[in-house]
Design a protein around this motif. Structure first.
Motif, PDB file in Angstrom:
ATOM      1  N   CYS A  11      14.013  -1.314  -4.301  1.00 59.45           N
ATOM      2  CA  CYS A  11      12.719  -1.102  -4.957  1.00 59.45           C
ATOM      3  C   CYS A  11      11.857  -2.359  -5.027  1.00 59.45           C
ATOM      4  O   CYS A  11      10.634  -2.267  -4.913  1.00 59.45           O
ATOM      5  N   LEU A  14       9.684  -2.980  -1.885  1.00 62.74           N
ATOM      6  CA  LEU A  14       8.769  -1.855  -1.708  1.00 62.74           C
ATOM      7  C   LEU A  14       7.655  -1.876  -2.751  1.00 62.74           C
ATOM      8  O   LEU A  14       6.479  -1.676  -2.427  1.00 62.74           O
ATOM      9  N   LEU A  15       8.018  -2.138  -4.008  1.00 64.48           N
ATOM     10  CA  LEU A  15       7.005  -2.191  -5.062  1.00 64.48           C
ATOM     11  C   LEU A  15       6.092  -3.400  -4.888  1.00 64.48           C
ATOM     12  O   LEU A  15       4.881  -3.305  -5.096  1.00 64.48           O
ATOM     13  N   THR A  17       5.208  -4.922  -2.085  1.00 65.57           N
ATOM     14  CA  THR A  17       4.278  -4.638  -0.992  1.00 65.57           C
ATOM     15  C   THR A  17       3.251  -3.587  -1.402  1.00 65.57           C
ATOM     16  O   THR A  17       2.063  -3.724  -1.104  1.00 65.57           O
ATOM     17  N   THR A  18       3.706  -2.559  -2.101  1.00 67.17           N
ATOM     18  CA  THR A  18       2.800  -1.496  -2.550  1.00 67.17           C
ATOM     19  C   THR A  18       1.736  -2.043  -3.498  1.00 67.17           C
ATOM     20  O   THR A  18       0.542  -1.768  -3.328  1.00 67.17           O
ATOM     21  N   SER A  22      -2.183  -2.431  -2.503  1.00 68.86           N
ATOM     22  CA  SER A  22      -3.094  -1.621  -3.321  1.00 68.86           C
ATOM     23  C   SER A  22      -4.214  -2.489  -3.880  1.00 68.86           C
ATOM     24  O   SER A  22      -5.386  -2.112  -3.831  1.00 68.86           O
ATOM     25  N   VAL A  50      -3.337   0.090   5.625  1.00 68.22           N
ATOM     26  CA  VAL A  50      -2.127  -0.430   4.986  1.00 68.22           C
ATOM     27  C   VAL A  50      -0.917  -0.233   5.894  1.00 68.22           C
ATOM     28  O   VAL A  50      -0.122  -1.152   6.090  1.00 68.22           O
ATOM     29  N   GLY A  58       6.836  -4.494   6.320  1.00 70.90           N
ATOM     30  CA  GLY A  58       7.321  -3.920   5.070  1.00 70.90           C
ATOM     31  C   GLY A  58       8.691  -3.283   5.222  1.00 70.90           C
ATOM     32  O   GLY A  58       9.552  -3.431   4.347  1.00 70.90           O
TER      33      GLY A  58
END
Length: 83
Positions: A11, A14-15, A17-18, A22, A50, A58
C-alpha cells in the motif's frame, strides 16, 4: 501479522504515487509545463496522463517495495523479537 506487514508494504508505494499524481493533476494539470508532457505522451485526459506518466514506474516501485519491504520487515521483526 505477516499478512498486515505484506499489505502495508504494498500500500505504501501505491498510496504515495496516487496522492502525488492526484495533487499534480489537481494543482498543475493546466500549466504549460505539464501540458508539454501531455502533448509529448499523446494522451487526451488527466487519467490517461497519469497512467502514461507513471504507469510502468509505479508498478516497478510497487513490486520492489512489496518484495524488499516485506523482507526487511520480516528481518526486523525477527531481530527485535516482535511477535
Amino acid at each position: 501479522s505477516n499478512v498486515s506487514i505484506t499489505i502495508a508494504n504494498l500500500c505504501c508505494p501505491l498510496l504515495n504515487t496516487t496522492f502525488f499524481m492526484s495533487m499534480l493533476v489537481f494543482g498543475f494539470y493546466q500549466t504549460e509545463y505539464i501540458q508539454s508532457f501531455v502533448q509529448m505522451l499523446g494522451v487526451s485526459n488527466p487519467f490517461l496522463f497519469v497512467i502514461a506518466f507513471v504507469g510502468i514506474n509505479g508498478l516497478v516501485e510497487a513490486v520492489v517495495c512489496f518484495i524488499v519491504g516485506t523482507a526487511i520487515s520480516a528481518a526486523l521483526k525477527k531481530a527485535l523479537k516482535y511477535s
